[in-house]
Design a protein around this motif. Structure first.
Motif, PDB file in Angstrom:
ATOM      1  N   GLY A  33     160.502 108.592 107.845  1.00  0.00           N
ATOM      2  CA  GLY A  33     160.378 109.013 106.446  1.00  0.00           C
ATOM      3  C   GLY A  33     159.158 108.444 105.745  1.00  0.00           C
ATOM      4  N   ARG A  72     163.329 102.775 100.553  1.00  0.00           N
ATOM      5  CA  ARG A  72     162.002 103.409 100.409  1.00  0.00           C
ATOM      6  C   ARG A  72     161.030 102.501  99.672  1.00  0.00           C
ATOM      7  NH1 ARG A  72     162.340 106.566 104.613  1.00  0.00           N
ATOM      8  NH2 ARG A  72     164.206 107.834 104.529  1.00  0.00           N
ATOM      9  N   ASP A 123     159.512  99.682 110.798  1.00  0.00           N
ATOM     10  CA  ASP A 123     160.940  99.349 110.680  1.00  0.00           C
ATOM     11  C   ASP A 123     161.172  97.844 110.896  1.00  0.00           C
ATOM     12  OD1 ASP A 123     161.715 101.915 110.058  1.00  0.00           O
ATOM     13  OD2 ASP A 123     162.356 102.439 112.076  1.00  0.00           O
ATOM     14  N   LEU A 140     170.601 107.693 108.662  1.00  0.00           N
ATOM     15  CA  LEU A 140     170.596 109.069 108.141  1.00  0.00           C
ATOM     16  C   LEU A 140     171.287 110.066 109.069  1.00  0.00           C
ATOM     17  CD1 LEU A 140     166.989 109.232 106.641  1.00  0.00           C
ATOM     18  CD2 LEU A 140     169.135 109.070 105.392  1.00  0.00           C
ATOM     19  N   LYS A 161     157.518 107.582 118.512  1.00  0.00           N
ATOM     20  CA  LYS A 161     156.341 106.991 117.837  1.00  0.00           C
ATOM     21  C   LYS A 161     156.046 105.576 118.344  1.00  0.00           C
ATOM     22  CE  LYS A 161     158.308 107.485 113.773  1.00  0.00           C
ATOM     23  NZ  LYS A 161     159.531 108.273 113.983  1.00  0.00           N
ATOM     24  N   ARG A 197     159.954 117.912 105.756  1.00  0.00           N
ATOM     25  CA  ARG A 197     158.976 116.859 106.036  1.00  0.00           C
ATOM     26  C   ARG A 197     157.678 117.356 106.663  1.00  0.00           C
ATOM     27  NH1 ARG A 197     162.496 111.662 108.107  1.00  0.00           N
ATOM     28  NH2 ARG A 197     163.356 111.117 106.056  1.00  0.00           N
TER      29      ARG A 197
HETATM   30  C1  S3P Z   1     164.060 107.084 108.865  1.00  0.00           C
HETATM   31  C2  S3P Z   1     163.599 106.799 110.131  1.00  0.00           C
HETATM   32  C3  S3P Z   1     163.841 105.515 110.798  1.00  0.00           C
HETATM   33  C4  S3P Z   1     164.057 104.400 109.765  1.00  0.00           C
HETATM   34  C5  S3P Z   1     165.113 104.789 108.802  1.00  0.00           C
HETATM   35  C6  S3P Z   1     164.793 106.074 108.046  1.00  0.00           C
HETATM   36  C7  S3P Z   1     163.777 108.416 108.288  1.00  0.00           C
HETATM   37  O1  S3P Z   1     162.733 105.177 111.631  1.00  0.00           O
HETATM   38  O2  S3P Z   1     162.862 104.126 109.092  1.00  0.00           O
HETATM   39  O3  S3P Z   1     166.317 104.926 109.511  1.00  0.00           O
HETATM   40  O4  S3P Z   1     163.908 108.587 107.062  1.00  0.00           O
HETATM   41  O5  S3P Z   1     163.390 109.331 109.059  1.00  0.00           O
HETATM   42  P1  S3P Z   1     162.457 105.906 113.061  1.00  0.00           P
HETATM   43  O6  S3P Z   1     161.684 107.148 112.781  1.00  0.00           O
HETATM   44  O7  S3P Z   1     161.645 104.888 113.794  1.00  0.00           O
HETATM   45  O8  S3P Z   1     163.778 106.160 113.677  1.00  0.00           O
END
Ligand code: S3P
Length: 170
Positions: A79, A56, A32, A119, A13, A139
């Motif tokens: 997420g 979150r 992030d 995660l 992304k 998701r």
């Molecule tokens: C998450 C993705 C991560 C980050 C966190 C949680 C998720 O971002 O926000 O570790 O829940 O999928 P990236 O998608 O940039 O790795």
């Protein structure tokens, strides 16, 4: 205009958002990074010290801050669209692009990734594969609400730009 790139962890992304931000002359924002700046902690420290629920909440707050600004291309966290009504907030306040990859492609990328992701970081290869399949199945219903879906294996920047219909000579 705000453009949100959504998709699973490791789908690329940030790279796509950065490429588009250069071409379209929009500000690049990585949620992030915003979360880390707002909380003055690394993502892994937030998970460790405060737990996922608090992560979150901070992520939600960053999203709400971002939609008060304009001309951004935003790399969301994997997420971000999947909690609260974040996906509605995204679609009401911008254009969303889902960078879609199969579990096998995500596995190949995540198993070699140097980015620490709370995660998945403790998982062995077998668990990682299973977790990707499971999380993606939960998701996908959020990701699939995107305004535009890009095949992550075959990214056609020209097509994305023509979908966005932005005048590049701005
Ligand atoms: C998450 C993705 C991560 C980050 C966190 C949680 C998720 O971002 O926000 O570790 O829940 O999928 P990236 O998608 O940039 O790795």
């Amino acid at each position: 205009m705000n453009i949100f790139i959504i998709g699973f962890m490791g789908s690329g992304k940030s790279s796509l958002a950065q490429r588009l931000s250069n071409i379209l002359n929009l500000n690049f924002i990585d949620i992030d990074e915003e979360i880390e700046n707002l909380s003055d902690l690394k993502i892994s420290e937030i998970f460790q010290q405060k737990g996922e629920d608090e992560f979150r909440n901070i992520e939600r707050q960053c999203l709400l801050n971002i939609i008060n600004t304009d001309n951004n291309i935003i790399a969301t966290g994997g997420g971000t669209p999947c909690f609260f009504d974040n996906m509605d907030v995204i679609n009401k306040n911008g254009v969303s692009i889902y960078l879609k990859m199969t579990p096998a492609q995500l596995f190949r990328r995540l198993k070699n990734s140097k980015t620490p992701r709370p995660l998945v970081k403790e998982l062995n290869y077998f668990q990682l594969k299973e977790t990707i399949i499971y999380m993606l199945s939960k998701r996908e219903k959020f990701y699939s609400q995107a305004n535009y879906i890009v095949d992550g294996k075959n990214i056609d920047i020209k097509q994305i730009i023509s979908f966005l219909n932005i005048d590049q000579s701005r």
